[in-house]
Design a protein around this motif. Structure first.
Motif, PDB file in Angstrom:
ATOM      1  N   PHE A  38      41.552  86.712  62.953  1.00  0.00           N
ATOM      2  CA  PHE A  38      41.861  84.418  62.789  1.00  0.00           C
ATOM      3  C   PHE A  38      41.210  84.197  61.637  1.00  0.00           C
ATOM      4  O   PHE A  38      39.540  84.405  61.992  1.00  0.00           O
ATOM      5  CB  PHE A  38      41.202  83.676  64.232  1.00  0.00           C
ATOM      6  N   GLU A  39      41.140  83.021  61.186  1.00  0.00           N
ATOM      7  CA  GLU A  39      40.205  82.639  59.621  1.00  0.00           C
ATOM      8  C   GLU A  39      40.561  80.958  59.873  1.00  0.00           C
ATOM      9  O   GLU A  39      41.806  80.297  60.386  1.00  0.00           O
ATOM     10  CB  GLU A  39      41.223  82.935  58.150  1.00  0.00           C
ATOM     11  N   PHE A  40      39.330  80.252  60.069  1.00  0.00           N
ATOM     12  CA  PHE A  40      39.467  78.818  60.673  1.00  0.00           C
ATOM     13  C   PHE A  40      40.312  78.151  59.447  1.00  0.00           C
ATOM     14  O   PHE A  40      40.336  76.691  59.099  1.00  0.00           O
ATOM     15  CB  PHE A  40      38.066  78.318  60.260  1.00  0.00           C
ATOM     16  N   GLU A  41      40.050  78.759  58.506  1.00  0.00           N
ATOM     17  CA  GLU A  41      40.883  77.891  57.135  1.00  0.00           C
ATOM     18  C   GLU A  41      41.961  77.877  57.417  1.00  0.00           C
ATOM     19  O   GLU A  41      42.916  76.604  56.919  1.00  0.00           O
ATOM     20  CB  GLU A  41      40.456  78.832  55.361  1.00  0.00           C
ATOM     21  N   ASP A  42      42.801  78.352  58.066  1.00  0.00           N
ATOM     22  CA  ASP A  42      44.217  78.955  58.327  1.00  0.00           C
ATOM     23  C   ASP A  42      44.784  77.325  59.327  1.00  0.00           C
ATOM     24  O   ASP A  42      46.110  77.588  59.866  1.00  0.00           O
ATOM     25  CB  ASP A  42      44.637  79.821  59.052  1.00  0.00           C
ATOM     26  N   LEU A  43      43.584  76.948  60.056  1.00  0.00           N
ATOM     27  CA  LEU A  43      43.760  75.528  60.485  1.00  0.00           C
ATOM     28  C   LEU A  43      44.278  74.275  60.092  1.00  0.00           C
ATOM     29  O   LEU A  43      44.477  73.844  60.041  1.00  0.00           O
ATOM     30  CB  LEU A  43      42.493  75.147  61.271  1.00  0.00           C
ATOM     31  N   ASN A  44      44.395  74.614  58.067  1.00  0.00           N
ATOM     32  CA  ASN A  44      44.503  73.209  57.390  1.00  0.00           C
ATOM     33  C   ASN A  44      46.022  73.548  57.473  1.00  0.00           C
ATOM     34  O   ASN A  44      46.250  74.599  56.937  1.00  0.00           O
ATOM     35  CB  ASN A  44      44.114  73.747  55.981  1.00  0.00           C
ATOM     36  N   PHE A  78      47.981  77.271  55.973  1.00  0.00           N
ATOM     37  CA  PHE A  78      49.113  77.594  57.176  1.00  0.00           C
ATOM     38  C   PHE A  78      50.339  77.920  56.614  1.00  0.00           C
ATOM     39  O   PHE A  78      51.108  78.964  57.280  1.00  0.00           O
ATOM     40  CB  PHE A  78      49.190  76.791  58.791  1.00  0.00           C
ATOM     41  N   ILE A  79      50.887  76.246  55.857  1.00  0.00           N
ATOM     42  CA  ILE A  79      52.415  76.485  55.951  1.00  0.00           C
ATOM     43  C   ILE A  79      52.559  77.810  54.526  1.00  0.00           C
ATOM     44  O   ILE A  79      53.953  78.185  54.532  1.00  0.00           O
ATOM     45  CB  ILE A  79      53.021  74.950  55.706  1.00  0.00           C
ATOM     46  N   ARG A  80      51.726  77.364  53.882  1.00  0.00           N
ATOM     47  CA  ARG A  80      51.778  78.557  52.415  1.00  0.00           C
ATOM     48  C   ARG A  80      51.391  79.609  53.135  1.00  0.00           C
ATOM     49  O   ARG A  80      52.637  80.904  52.366  1.00  0.00           O
ATOM     50  CB  ARG A  80      50.733  78.390  51.572  1.00  0.00           C
ATOM     51  N   LYS A  81      50.767  80.438  53.879  1.00  0.00           N
ATOM     52  CA  LYS A  81      50.826  81.622  54.423  1.00  0.00           C
ATOM     53  C   LYS A  81      51.760  81.806  55.301  1.00  0.00           C
ATOM     54  O   LYS A  81      52.435  82.954  55.178  1.00  0.00           O
ATOM     55  CB  LYS A  81      49.900  81.586  55.270  1.00  0.00           C
TER      56      LYS A  81
END
Length: 169
Positions: free
Chosen positions: A62-68, A72-75
């Protein structure tokens, strides 16, 4: 965070700091600000570590940057295999070629595939390869009566000035 600050702005901030706080208090102020920033980073890192330990081993990646939402959509789009055809279509689309074709259609010119044979046959007064008759010369758009919008317009002479309009200024 400060990527949009230029060199001149940075120098201005340093000069203002020296003028406001003086050369005597400025080193102490810099130490205090750096200590506060260091404590905030330590607090943030410890909070992240606590959250990761509470979530358990199933959220170890889990990465906190993925909450942006943008990240998230890009990933999610990067990992989606269903969009492979869309990526291929996007990479094969040549915007410059399409714009040139539209401009040629607007100006009434025919679009021809670019090759050495077609380039040689489109010369003014050259012979067409199919017959020994001269091909039609290419005529600029301005000669046909329509203005050539791609050509830079000539500036009026230096003596000609537009009339002065006091309401416009």
């Amino acid at each position: 965070m400060f990527s949009d600050i230029g060199a001149l702005e940075l120098v201005t901030l340093v000069v203002l700091a020296v003028l406001i706080f003086g050369p005597d208090k400025l080193p102490k102020l810099i130490q205090d600000i750096s200590a506060v920033i260091r404590k905030i980073r330590e607090f943030s890192d410890s909070a992240k570590a606590d959250i990761r330990s509470e979530l358990g081993p199933e959220f170890k990646d889990f990465e906190f940057e993925d909450l942006n939402p943008k990240n998230f959509i890009r990933k999610q789009l990067a990992e989606n295999d269903d969009l492979k055809e869309l990526r291929e279509l996007r990479s094969s689309f040549d915007l410059r070629k399409e714009m040139n074709e539209v401009a040629d259609a607007v100006h009434g010119r025919e679009t021809a595939p670019v090759s050495s044979a077609s380039a040689a046959s489109s010369e003014v007064g050259s012979l067409s390869p199919a017959s020994d008759t001269p091909s039609q010369p290419t005529v600029p758009a301005a000669v046909n009566g329509s203005p050539d919008l791609l050509k830079k317009q000539d500036k009026p002479g230096g003596t000609e000035r537009p009339p002065y309009d006091s309401d416009a200024t």
